[in-house]
Design a protein around this motif. Structure first.
Motif, PDB file in Angstrom:
ATOM      1  N   ASP A 194       0.815  -1.219   0.000  1.00 34.20           N
ATOM      2  CA  ASP A 194       0.000   0.000   0.000  1.00 34.20           C
ATOM      3  C   ASP A 194       0.845   1.263   0.000  1.00 34.20           C
ATOM      4  OD1 ASP A 194      -2.219  -1.604   0.072  1.00 34.20           O
ATOM      5  OD2 ASP A 194      -2.672  -1.279   2.194  1.00 34.20           O
ATOM      6  N   ASP A 195       2.190   1.110   0.036  1.00 41.11           N
ATOM      7  CA  ASP A 195       3.097   2.257   0.103  1.00 41.11           C
ATOM      8  C   ASP A 195       2.746   3.148   1.291  1.00 41.11           C
ATOM      9  OD1 ASP A 195       5.279   3.706  -0.687  1.00 41.11           O
ATOM     10  OD2 ASP A 195       4.191   4.935  -2.121  1.00 41.11           O
ATOM     11  N   LYS A 196       2.528   2.521   2.421  1.00 44.00           N
ATOM     12  CA  LYS A 196       2.141   3.253   3.636  1.00 44.00           C
ATOM     13  C   LYS A 196       3.272   4.173   4.090  1.00 44.00           C
ATOM     14  CE  LYS A 196      -0.289   1.147   6.649  1.00 44.00           C
ATOM     15  NZ  LYS A 196      -0.727   0.116   7.627  1.00 44.00           N
ATOM     16  N   PRO A 197       2.986   5.413   4.464  1.00 38.69           N
ATOM     17  CA  PRO A 197       4.037   6.305   4.969  1.00 38.69           C
ATOM     18  C   PRO A 197       4.751   5.687   6.173  1.00 38.69           C
ATOM     19  CG  PRO A 197       2.032   7.544   4.519  1.00 38.69           C
ATOM     20  CD  PRO A 197       1.663   6.088   4.392  1.00 38.69           C
ATOM     21  N   ASP A 219       6.172   6.959   8.835  1.00 40.52           N
ATOM     22  CA  ASP A 219       5.818   7.438  10.174  1.00 40.52           C
ATOM     23  C   ASP A 219       4.523   6.797  10.664  1.00 40.52           C
ATOM     24  OD1 ASP A 219       4.299   8.806   8.318  1.00 40.52           O
ATOM     25  OD2 ASP A 219       4.475  10.749   9.296  1.00 40.52           O
ATOM     26  N   GLN A 220       3.593   6.600   9.755  1.00 40.20           N
ATOM     27  CA  GLN A 220       2.348   5.918  10.115  1.00 40.20           C
ATOM     28  C   GLN A 220       2.618   4.452  10.466  1.00 40.20           C
ATOM     29  OE1 GLN A 220      -0.703   6.141   7.094  1.00 40.20           O
ATOM     30  NE2 GLN A 220      -1.927   4.519   8.039  1.00 40.20           N
ATOM     31  N   PHE A 221       3.480   3.825   9.689  1.00 40.08           N
ATOM     32  CA  PHE A 221       3.873   2.437   9.907  1.00 40.08           C
ATOM     33  C   PHE A 221       4.455   2.250  11.303  1.00 40.08           C
ATOM     34  CE2 PHE A 221       7.130  -0.989   8.839  1.00 40.08           C
ATOM     35  CZ  PHE A 221       6.216  -2.019   8.695  1.00 40.08           C
ATOM     36  N   VAL A 222       5.287   3.196  11.737  1.00 40.76           N
ATOM     37  CA  VAL A 222       5.905   3.123  13.056  1.00 40.76           C
ATOM     38  C   VAL A 222       4.867   3.325  14.156  1.00 40.76           C
ATOM     39  CG1 VAL A 222       7.524   4.274  14.614  1.00 40.76           C
ATOM     40  CG2 VAL A 222       8.183   3.832  12.245  1.00 40.76           C
ATOM     41  N   ARG A 223       4.041   4.361  14.022  1.00 41.16           N
ATOM     42  CA  ARG A 223       3.039   4.650  15.062  1.00 41.16           C
ATOM     43  C   ARG A 223       2.077   3.492  15.254  1.00 41.16           C
ATOM     44  NH1 ARG A 223       3.105   9.979  12.904  1.00 41.16           N
ATOM     45  NH2 ARG A 223       1.315   9.494  11.567  1.00 41.16           N
ATOM     46  N   GLU A 224       1.679   2.871  14.178  1.00 41.29           N
ATOM     47  CA  GLU A 224       0.727   1.771  14.292  1.00 41.29           C
ATOM     48  C   GLU A 224       1.312   0.604  15.075  1.00 41.29           C
ATOM     49  OE1 GLU A 224      -1.829   2.549  10.163  1.00 41.29           O
ATOM     50  OE2 GLU A 224      -0.410   0.879  10.290  1.00 41.29           O
ATOM     51  N   GLN A 225       2.591   0.335  14.902  1.00 36.99           N
ATOM     52  CA  GLN A 225       3.198  -0.791  15.615  1.00 36.99           C
ATOM     53  C   GLN A 225       3.433  -0.489  17.087  1.00 36.99           C
ATOM     54  OE1 GLN A 225       6.266  -3.050  13.094  1.00 36.99           O
ATOM     55  NE2 GLN A 225       5.962  -1.154  11.950  1.00 36.99           N
ATOM     56  N   LEU A 226       3.840   0.744  17.383  1.00 36.25           N
ATOM     57  CA  LEU A 226       4.155   1.096  18.771  1.00 36.25           C
ATOM     58  C   LEU A 226       2.924   1.507  19.571  1.00 36.25           C
ATOM     59  CD1 LEU A 226       7.489   3.099  18.361  1.00 36.25           C
ATOM     60  CD2 LEU A 226       7.177   0.689  18.973  1.00 36.25           C
ATOM     61  N   ALA A 227       1.906   2.039  18.908  1.00 32.67           N
ATOM     62  CA  ALA A 227       0.745   2.562  19.646  1.00 32.67           C
ATOM     63  C   ALA A 227      -0.536   2.427  18.835  1.00 32.67           C
ATOM     64  CB  ALA A 227       0.988   4.023  20.018  1.00 32.67           C
TER      65      ALA A 227
END
Length: 356
Positions: A264-267, A269-277
């Motif tokens: 999906d070519d996810k940004p 920063d979004q990829f990181v936030r979703e995993q951590l929080a």
């Protein structure tokens, strides 16, 4: 698509075929500037920190930070005087033959190569560098290089300059059959079919390769190929290790989340936030909750001899992975002591542990 420039597009690779000839035709270059972070700081940490580090500063000397390293010692002398090796007590103490004056007083002495590096570093001005993660971000101007083709993409210009500075030259352009195979293997991990190879060879359009790359980026195999790199970084496993090595139920859902994120070519920063929080975002979805499977990817002992120790080992595994994968830092060193290289005190480690 960004970053896949001329170097990747025409399949050019570095070669050393002409390196010996180039080197032989030139005079011996002067020694490169000493790199504090890569060359000097590890020596100071290994040889000096036991007595002159973050935990102890005998004689009023600590090499843990620039200010204290350049400060006046209790003796009135200076361990490091930038640009003046004769006035720098450090040089005298690591090169002396007097066993009562030599530093370090115990353990292995500083080697001749280490002493030469420290001396040259001071002579060059004792520049005190930082870990790359703490340097402010910049926007350097791309160099203009001799080959105009390599100026078309700024990344390629930097690559070409680094080769040129080392006296190296790139290979000649790859033929189209080789190029299409490289693209398939790089982006999907799979070989092209004979029909795909023939179609690319016979495609005379000027944007034929760009179209091929776009096509491969749209393939579901792209996420399967490149998601594996991220799964390695975050120590993804579908079993728990230890004696029974039981399966991690539903771990595959996190795997598929990563693959989908790449496709999906996810940004990032979004990829990181979703995993951590992913459970704490303003909008919580099944996908963001699945992303927090990150917390359960590590080892898990289902019958530990010491349950408390095992619990903190699990937390340390999580902190280690988060520090290395997201920050490029070995935070876990501060589990037992203030970090000797990076500015991470033990209190920060346990504050981070409490978050997890």
């Amino acid at each position: 698509m960004t970053g896949f420039g001329v170097c990747g597009a025409i399949g050019e690779l570095v070669t050393r075929s002409d390196a010996a000839e180039v080197a032989g035709a030139q005079e011996t270059p002067p020694p490169a500037t000493v790199d504090f972070t890569k060359q000097v700081q590890p020596i100071l940490a290994k040889r000096c920190f036991a007595c002159h580090g973050p935990d102890k500063a005998e004689g009023g000397i600590s090499f843990a930070e620039q200010e204290s390293a350049f400060a006046e010692a209790e003796s009135g002398e200076f361990a490091i005087v930038p640009g003046d090796i004769d006035a720098s007590m450090l040089v005298a103490r690591i090169t002396t033959d007097d066993e009562f004056e030599r530093m370090p007083p115990e353990g292995d002495p500083v080697t001749a190569a280490e002493a030469e590096l420290l001396t040259r570093w001071i002579d060059e001005g004792a520049a005190w560098g930082k870990h790359f993660a703490f340097e402010p971000m910049g926007n350097p101007e791309p160099p203009q290089v001799a080959d105009p083709l390599w100026n078309e993409n700024p990344i390629d210009a930097f690559l070409y300059k680094s080769l040129d500075d080392a006296g190296l030259k790139p290979n000649a352009s790859a033929d189209r059959r080789t190029l299409v195979r490289r693209a398939y293997y790089d982006l999907t991990g799979l070989p092209p079919s004979p029909a795909a190879v023939d179609a690319f060879i016979n495609d005379d359009a000027p944007d034929a390769f760009a179209n091929l790359v776009d096509q491969l980026l749209q393939s579901p195999h792209y996420g399967e190929r490149w998601g594996r790199h991220w799964l390695d970084l975050v120590r993804y496993a579908e079993t728990n290790s230890f004696e029974r090595d039981n399966p991690k139920q539903n771990a595959w859902k996190y795997r598929d989340y990563v693959i989908k994120s790449f496709n999906d070519d996810k940004p990032y920063d979004q990829f990181v936030r979703e995993q951590l929080a992913g459970d704490e975002l303003d909008t919580v979805t099944t996908e963001t909750l699945t992303a927090t499977g990150y917390y359960r990817l590590g080892i898990w002992d289902d019958e530990p001899a010491d349950p408390v120790q095992a619990r903190f080992d699990e937390m340390d595994d999580l902190i280690t992975t988060t520090g290395q994968a997201f920050l490029g830092l070995t935070i876990n060193c501060a589990r037992c002591h203030d970090h000797k290289i990076d500015p991470i005190p033990q209190s920060d480690y346990y504050s981070m542990l409490s978050f997890f």
